[in-house]
Design a protein around this motif. Sequence first.
Motif, PDB file in Angstrom:
ATOM      1  N   ALA A  59       0.818  -1.215   0.000  1.00  0.00           N
ATOM      2  CA  ALA A  59       0.000   0.000   0.000  1.00  0.00           C
ATOM      3  C   ALA A  59       0.848   1.260   0.000  1.00  0.00           C
ATOM      4  O   ALA A  59       0.463   2.284  -0.575  1.00  0.00           O
ATOM      5  N   GLU A  60       2.033   1.198   0.641  1.00  0.00           N
ATOM      6  CA  GLU A  60       2.895   2.378   0.689  1.00  0.00           C
ATOM      7  C   GLU A  60       3.359   2.799  -0.694  1.00  0.00           C
ATOM      8  O   GLU A  60       3.737   3.954  -0.908  1.00  0.00           O
ATOM      9  N   VAL A  61       3.351   1.861  -1.646  1.00  0.00           N
ATOM     10  CA  VAL A  61       3.706   2.179  -3.027  1.00  0.00           C
ATOM     11  C   VAL A  61       2.461   2.359  -3.883  1.00  0.00           C
ATOM     12  O   VAL A  61       2.411   3.236  -4.752  1.00  0.00           O
ATOM     13  N   ALA A  62       1.441   1.541  -3.632  1.00  0.00           N
ATOM     14  CA  ALA A  62       0.241   1.566  -4.467  1.00  0.00           C
ATOM     15  C   ALA A  62      -0.518   2.878  -4.333  1.00  0.00           C
ATOM     16  O   ALA A  62      -1.015   3.424  -5.327  1.00  0.00           O
ATOM     17  N   ILE A  63      -0.631   3.409  -3.103  1.00  0.00           N
ATOM     18  CA  ILE A  63      -1.387   4.648  -2.904  1.00  0.00           C
ATOM     19  C   ILE A  63      -0.716   5.833  -3.596  1.00  0.00           C
ATOM     20  O   ILE A  63      -1.370   6.572  -4.337  1.00  0.00           O
ATOM     21  N   SER A 168      -0.005   4.984   7.400  1.00  0.00           N
ATOM     22  CA  SER A 168      -0.007   4.426   8.746  1.00  0.00           C
ATOM     23  C   SER A 168       0.781   5.264   9.730  1.00  0.00           C
ATOM     24  O   SER A 168       0.609   5.111  10.934  1.00  0.00           O
ATOM     25  N   SER A 169       1.642   6.153   9.258  1.00  0.00           N
ATOM     26  CA  SER A 169       2.458   6.940  10.174  1.00  0.00           C
ATOM     27  C   SER A 169       2.910   8.213   9.479  1.00  0.00           C
ATOM     28  O   SER A 169       2.754   8.378   8.266  1.00  0.00           O
ATOM     29  N   ALA A 170       3.479   9.118  10.277  1.00  0.00           N
ATOM     30  CA  ALA A 170       3.992  10.358   9.708  1.00  0.00           C
ATOM     31  C   ALA A 170       5.156  10.085   8.758  1.00  0.00           C
ATOM     32  O   ALA A 170       5.265  10.704   7.691  1.00  0.00           O
ATOM     33  N   VAL A 174       5.512  11.050   4.708  1.00  0.00           N
ATOM     34  CA  VAL A 174       6.631  11.756   4.076  1.00  0.00           C
ATOM     35  C   VAL A 174       7.209  10.926   2.933  1.00  0.00           C
ATOM     36  O   VAL A 174       7.415  11.423   1.815  1.00  0.00           O
ATOM     37  N   VAL A 175       7.451   9.646   3.204  1.00  0.00           N
ATOM     38  CA  VAL A 175       8.008   8.773   2.170  1.00  0.00           C
ATOM     39  C   VAL A 175       7.048   8.652   0.991  1.00  0.00           C
ATOM     40  O   VAL A 175       7.449   8.719  -0.178  1.00  0.00           O
ATOM     41  N   ILE A 181       5.758  12.232  -5.724  1.00  0.00           N
ATOM     42  CA  ILE A 181       6.262  13.346  -6.537  1.00  0.00           C
ATOM     43  C   ILE A 181       7.161  12.829  -7.655  1.00  0.00           C
ATOM     44  O   ILE A 181       7.048  13.249  -8.819  1.00  0.00           O
ATOM     45  N   PHE A 182       8.058  11.903  -7.337  1.00  0.00           N
ATOM     46  CA  PHE A 182       8.932  11.356  -8.374  1.00  0.00           C
ATOM     47  C   PHE A 182       8.138  10.545  -9.399  1.00  0.00           C
ATOM     48  O   PHE A 182       8.418  10.596 -10.602  1.00  0.00           O
TER      49      PHE A 182
END
Length: 362
Positions: A59-63, A168-170, A174-175, A181-182
């Motif tokens: 999810a951290e990449v998919a979103i 899931s976290s701050a 940020v990540v 953006i990239f």
Amino acid sequence: MTGADEGASTHRGVAAAAQRGIAGFETPTWFRTLGVGAWLTLGIAGVLALVLFLIALVAEVAIPLAISAVLAAILVPLADRLERWRVPRWLGATLVLIIGIWLVVATVAVVVSAITSQSDEIWARIQGSIQRVDNDSAPLDVTSDELIGAAHEVVRLLTSGVLGSLFSSASGFVVGTVLGIFMLLFLLKDWAQITGWTSAHLGLPPEVGQNILDGTVSAFRGYAAGLSLIGAANAVVVAIGAVVLGVPLVGTIALVSFITSYVPYLGAFVAGAFAVLIAFGAGGLGVAIAMLAIVLLANNTIQNLVEPFAFGTRLRLHPLVVLLTVTTGTMLFGVMGAILAAPLTSAGVNAYHQLRGVNGYV
């Protein structure tokens, strides 16, 4: 012939008769079609469940990828325009990205500034609303201070829930932002190559795949433009109603109504609740009811009048379909589901109509 031989012969005869009966039995066509369709449905549901499970794992990449793809679909025409003006593609993509980031930051800054600059007055109105409830309902066993504390807790839970549904976290936020953006930069720069490769690997004739992809992009562009127009119309109507009723914080109410319009139905509920609460704290129950009527007018009658012109023929979905898809998307995927459900449904309808013209697909 012995008794045992006669029994075996009888059993063989019965078995042969049963086999002939089974061989001669024909199931109705509709029953076979229903059975095949049921198995196909189960198979598709299983594949979708597996895909959603894999997406949840990353999810951290998919979103960020989903957000970047939507923004790229909206912003690519600007990069194309710069390229036609002989601006190098990489430079045009960078300029569009900078402009997009500036617009997002400026919008967030305006909303936060409008709310924080009047936070004391907003909270005073909310406390006034709670105090009115406390005074008008003396038999209750709770005090206004307890209600205010409960309101603080509800706001905190809602805020954490909205943010938690995205990241899931701050650090994850940020990540994800940097990664998004990239991704957006590369999508803007190499949009033609990426979409061309995607349409060629859909397992369809190239022109059909390109038409489906173009229809999906058009759905998101039309949806974004339509939501902007509808949000502006709702904000104007609600602001005029607030001015007529003498409700304070007109600018803040209009801004919240416009921003939340990008989340279908749920955004209207949040903006309407905010406006009605401020109206109740300022003028009492009568003003609050009048404000509620204006909010309902803006989000139903006015929106239904503006919607055909805002969305056009590309994204014309029945309001019940939009409501069901948005609600389901919200339940399954949170805020992202609420935002993407309607345009993805429209894109699916467009894809179906494209496949109907291809023999062997639909």
